[in-house]
Design an enzyme around this catalytic site. Structure first.
Site, mmCIF file in Angstrom:
data_model
loop_
_atom_site.group_PDB
_atom_site.id
_atom_site.type_symbol
_atom_site.label_atom_id
_atom_site.label_comp_id
_atom_site.label_asym_id
_atom_site.label_seq_id
_atom_site.Cartn_x
_atom_site.Cartn_y
_atom_site.Cartn_z
ATOM 1 N N LYS A 257 -5.288 6.748 -33.900
ATOM 2 C CA LYS A 257 -4.476 7.768 -34.591
ATOM 3 C C LYS A 257 -5.164 8.084 -35.915
ATOM 4 O O LYS A 257 -5.112 7.322 -36.859
ATOM 5 C CB LYS A 257 -3.066 7.237 -34.836
ATOM 6 N N LYS A 433 2.850 8.589 -29.429
ATOM 7 C CA LYS A 433 2.334 8.185 -30.735
ATOM 8 C C LYS A 433 3.041 6.899 -31.155
ATOM 9 O O LYS A 433 4.275 6.855 -31.223
ATOM 10 C CB LYS A 433 2.580 9.311 -31.736
#
Length: 756
Positions: A257, A433
């Site tokens: 990320k 996520k």
């Protein structure tokens, strides 16, 4: 030749907005706007609605640049234009437009345009019948002057418009320029009124112009849309997920990320275009072609010779050219303004390809798009680099991956289904996520004291809805703190009832903050609240945030990112909040990332005992081909993670070697990993070394162990990097040159010393 809508009176636009805003019933608002649009649709003779719709939907404006104007800037500009005394009543109302005022109507509070109207209504003349086209022309000019950093020219434009417009027109002009219309209709609802397919087209293209061009007739429905070269689209998004509650069902792709800016790169016929996540164009910054921008020239040279056109989706990051590593947004950089040649320059990390050599790839599975991406270009360190990815095949792997990201002080991880297709603006289509803050107990708790308050807007206008939080300055001899330093602002995390209860307790204690009269108990910097409160009358809030970043806006020199209230601590006395020294210790201990440590498995869940990992199962887990014969137990029960291959020895061959000698291979390094093995020193190896979370041994150390049939002690020469504890242990046995205090010098060491 001017079109129908460009010649339309701006006053007509203002009148319909006034009719919409006064209605409380949503259906009546719908009916008024629909009737207005339909009336002019029948009269416009097919003219494009864009010049009108960009005024109704200023937040969706992408065809012109930003205006660089907020309420505070407008207040100062209008004070200057109208020659208002700075300390006068009208000037103070403009500056403090969110504060309760003497105006009877509560609708004025928190609405800058409405406050300005009440001041301008006795100062403006009649309208000169300015048109929608003239308004758009002036807004275009303001955007151009802002881009060229010419605030005086912006003042001149606003002054001229003030002369041409009535107070009512000024109010709606201000709402357009502030991109907040207060109509009581959402952007999606206005788009739907224009055409039922408008939202779908805008999600794909990020272009209001394209919406108005393609969907002029509401009776004609759109059945299929494709992404197009040189036209921005709203990117596919990831669904927020708790790492401990993720229901693993299949092999997934795992990506880092990145903490940068989402960007699209479009290329065809030697021309580039760059778009941000929200559809703003930054081609001028990075270069339209290899001759007008050095960044585009570097990238063009890396493209495959067979590539003729492409759209890449990825993350634009900063890259420190001296230290050869990524720089995140936490370092207070704006990647959209970085230039090649600076110490920190832009570096693009593509993780998806959506268009390749004339073919749209959005309906192809992600794993196939990854294959196309791999052949699209060759990495160039510090300019364009493929985003790292691997695969995970169990829930335990996912937990290990997020914990490894925590160890490396990264923002989190992204999980993607291998067969996921690309759906613009979708957050529920197979991408996930995972960040520490999404997991209960994943972040450090900070007990901060309320120092001040900010008046809210909308339903909270006229009420304090946000708070300035602070730290106590340390005291001696156990005395209560007498001064507090500002740290951050928080306005989320609590429920409406919780906010009301807190507001009721503090309401009588708020005092208006006057210029030059800051209380001695409050140490403030650039950021100042609307009202302040005496510390002994205040309350502690338990705060969670993702990380600490440097900031000159707050007195302590730092602030927090993504702040939210976890609990209101009525049980704690005001003086028991966090001190500045305690906060600095937390900042240093966690290296700015406020994660509370490794994420464990879901509490209360009964785990079956893991089967003993055989050589065959390890081979399967690591995608090795063919049987692996055990030859020794030198590395018995030790877990290894191989970062890179060495010379002619591939990463897979090194993994086989470890398994043959009793070792265990991990797909993701974790807290139980004995060490990482590095062959060639590449960027990933450097990142692991710089994180200081793992011992990283050279492949030659592994060869030495297998040759001597034992685990050889580590030396400075055998390690590429190690932990803080590892460095401390080595310092007891070796000097700063790597020479041992206790081991005799051998022949090879002497040769190395004499040659070097």
């Amino acid at each position: 030749m001017e079109g129908y809508f460009s010649k339309l009176s701006f006053n007509l636009f203002c009148e319909v907005c006034e009719r919409i805003i006064v209605k409380k019933d949503k259906k009546k608002k719908f009916d008024i706007l629909r009737a207005f649009i339909n009336y002019h649709r029948n009269k416009c003779d097919g003219d494009n609605f864009h010049s009108l719709m960009r005024l109704f939907l200023p937040k969706l404006e992408r065809e012109r640049g930003p205006y660089g104007i907020k309420e505070y800037n407008l207040a100062r500009t209008y004070i200057r234009i109208l020659h208002l005394p700075k300390e006068g009543h009208d000037a103070q109302r403009l500056i403090h437009y969110t504060a309760p005022s003497s105006v009877k109507s509560s609708d004025v509070i928190g609405d800058f345009a409405e406050v300005a109207y009440w001041i301008l209504r006795n100062k403006c003349g009649q309208s000169t019948n300015i048109t929608v086209g003239e308004i758009n022309d002036n807004l275009d000019l303001i955007a151009v002057k802002h881009a060229s950093q010419d605030p005086r020219a912006v003042d001149d434009i606003l002054t001229e418009l003030l002369r041409k417009m009535s107070a009512d027109e000024q109010k709606w002009f201000l709402r357009v320029i502030l991109k907040d219309m207060h109509l009581g209709l959402s952007n999606k609802q206005i788009l739907y009124i224009f055409h039922p397919d408008s939202t779908e087209v805008f999600d794909l293209s990020n272009s209001l112009l394209k919406v108005c061009t393609m969907l002029n007739d509401p009776s004609v429905r759109l059945h299929e849309i494709e992404i197009s070269l040189f036209e921005p689209f709203r990117p596919m998004l990831s669904e927020r997920t708790d790492a401990r509650k993720f229901n693993f069902t299949d092999t997934l792709i795992i990506e880092t990320k990145y903490d940068g800016e989402r960007f699209q790169l479009h290329f065809s016929n030697n021309k580039f275009k760059y778009f941000s996540r929200n559809g703003y164009e930054y081609t001028q910054t990075f270069g339209e072609d290899e001759f007008s921008g050095y960044f585009s020239r570097l990238i063009r040279n890396q493209f495959s010779p067979s590539l003729t056109s492409v759209i890449l989706d990825g993350e634009m990051m900063g890259w420190n050219t001296k230290r050869s590593h990524i720089v995140t947004k936490a370092a207070n950089i704006d990647v959209k303004t970085l230039k090649v040649g600076n110490i920190v320059q832009p570096c693009f990390f593509p993780f998806d390809v959506l268009y390749f050599n004339g073919e749209v790839l959005t309906n192809k599975p992600l794993i196939e798009r990854k294959e196309v991406l791999n052949k699209s270009f060759v990495d160039l360190e510090g300019s364009i680099m493929k985003a790292d990815y691997s695969t995970v095949s169990s829930n335990e792997d996912i937990i290990d991956a997020i914990n490894a990201a925590i160890d490396r002080s990264e923002e989190g991880i992204i999980l993607k289904k291998m067969d996921s297709v690309y759906k613009p603006n979708s957050r529920s289509s197979g991408w996930y996520k995972i960040k520490p803050e999404y997991t209960e107990g994943g972040l450090v708790d900070l007990d901060l004291l309320i120092l001040g308050g900010y008046y809210g807007q909308g339903k909270q206008k006229g009420k304090v809805s946000h708070f300035m939080m602070g730290l106590a300055a340390p005291t001696e001899n156990g005395l209560h703190p007498s001064q507090f330093e500002s740290l951050c602002r928080v306005g989320s995390g609590y429920t409406v009832p919780e906010l009301e209860e807190l507001s009721n307790k503090l309401e009588s204690e708020w005092q208006k903050l006057r210029p030059g009269a800051i209380p001695s108990t409050h140490l403030l910097s650039k950021e100042k609240p609307d009202v302040w409160i005496s510390p002994e009358k205040s309350c502690i809030l338990q705060i969670k945030a993702t990380e600490v970043v440097d900031s000159s806006v707050y007195h302590c020199g730092s602030t927090l990112k993504f702040v939210r209230v976890e609990r209101i601590r009525y049980d704690k006395p005001w003086y028991d909040c966090l001190t500045t020294s305690e906060f600095q210790n937390i900042k240093q201990a966690y290296k700015g990332k406020l994660t509370s440590g490794h994420i464990q498995s879901l509490p209360g869940k009964i785990h079956s005992q893991r089967k003993k990992e055989t050589i065959e199962s390890l081979v399967g887990n690591n995608k090795l081909v063919g049987p692996v014969e055990s030859v020794s137990n030198v590395l018995e029960s030790k877990e290894f993670y191989v970062v890179s291959g060495f010379s002619n020895t591939s990463k897979e061959d090194i993994e086989k070697l470890i398994i043959k000698n009793g070792g265990v291979i991990k797909n993701i390094p974790g807290s139980t990993t004995f060490c990482l093995i590095a062959g060639d020193i590449n960027r990933r190896v450097k990142n692991f070394c710089e994180s200081g979370k793992h011992t990283v041994a050279h492949f030659t150390w592994l060869q030495d162990c297998l040759e001597k049939k034992k685990l050889v002690p580590w030396t400075p020469q055998s390690l590429a990097g190690t932990t803080l504890m590892g460095k401390s242990n080595l310092s007891h046995c070796y000097d700063k040159y790597g020479d041992s205090y206790i081991e005799p010098v051998n022949e090879n060491a002497w040769k190395s010393f004499l040659i070097g």
